[in-house]
Scaffold this motif. Structure first.
Motif: not given
Length: 267
Positions: A142, A145-146, A149, A258-259
């Motif tokens: 990961i 930018d994410e 998560r 992605g979520n």
């Protein structure tokens, strides 16, 4: 033990290569949980990476564990040597006779990504049934930018680690790393029939009209024909709740994938 959860997407592939080449701390092993329904380009990458592993003297060992998600979804409650197979579902869309829409609870990430990986780790540790885990780091690709998560691992003696967060690297940085080293650029890792795909993805798959599109259409149809599954609603892969091969794909659906992932898919 330090384990790379190798999803065969951009980030985890870059992490594997960087760790093997000593550009980051070296992991002990990389494990790819294969649901046997990834994009054909992903399987091309698997072949390339296994070849690279053999040719690179210091490459981290790659282990692949397979479990057929599509077969289990469309053949629920079948008898296996160990008894009845538990019902398996993906997050498909539903529509009842009154027009109300919803989604089915999913088991795919846990049962086809996380559990096979953990079973393989236990095997590599030489653990017997019910024997406690030895300390283990699960490395997940990961990026900053994410970071939403990221999750702590709730299990005994298991710690999730995020090397790209430590290095403050983004997905774009991973892509540049792959390009700079002339490595193949991975497609997003996901089952071809994942209901979280965008209309853009479905349209590209349809234009190619290869095995991935045909498999997705077959899966969509068979979701509504499963034996021993009683639902008050029909089940579909697309949020329009229409058969996939009849959907007007206008490229206007948001990419929700992605979520929803738990950190093991899409990387």
């Amino acid at each position: 033990m330090k384990v790379i959860a190798l999803g065969m997407g951009m980030q985890s592939t870059a992490l594997y290569l960087m760790s093997s080449m000593r550009q980051f701390e070296r992991a002990d092993v990389a494990i790819f949980s294969d649901p046997m329904s990834e994009h054909p380009e992903t399987y091309k990458l698997v072949g390339w990476l296994l070849k690279w592993e053999k040719e690179c003297a210091d490459a981290i060992p790659i282990h692949i564990v397979k479990k057929d998600l599509m077969y289990d979804v469309i053949n629920p409650m079948r008898v296996t040597p160990s008894g009845f197979n538990n019902y398996t579902s993906i997050p498909a869309y539903t529509k009842d006779k009154y027009g109300h829409k919803g989604m089915i609870q999913r088991h795919c990430t846990t049962k086809y990504k996380i559990e096979p990986l953990e079973k393989k780790v236990r095997e590599l540790m030489g653990l017997k049934p019910r024997q406690r885990w030895k300390p283990c780091e699960m490395w997940l690709g990961i990026t900053i930018d994410e970071a939403h998560r990221m999750k702590d691992n709730p299990n005994y003696n298991r710690t999730n680690r995020y090397p790209f967060i430590e290095m403050m690297m983004s997905r774009s940085d991973c892509m540049n790393y792959m390009k700079d080293n002339r490595f193949p650029i991975p497609v997003k890792s996901a089952c071809v029939f994942c209901p979280y795909h965008s209309d853009k993805f479905w349209l590209e798959l349809k234009k190619e009209n290869g095995t991935a599109w045909k498999k997705s259409v077959e899966m969509d149809y068979k979701l509504r024909k499963r034996a021993n599954v009683k639902l008050d609603s029909d089940v579909y892969l697309h949020p329009s709740c229409k058969p996939l091969d009849q959907v007007d794909l206008k490229e206007n659906q948001l990419d929700m994938f992605g979520n929803e992932c738990e950190g093991y898919c899409g990387l």
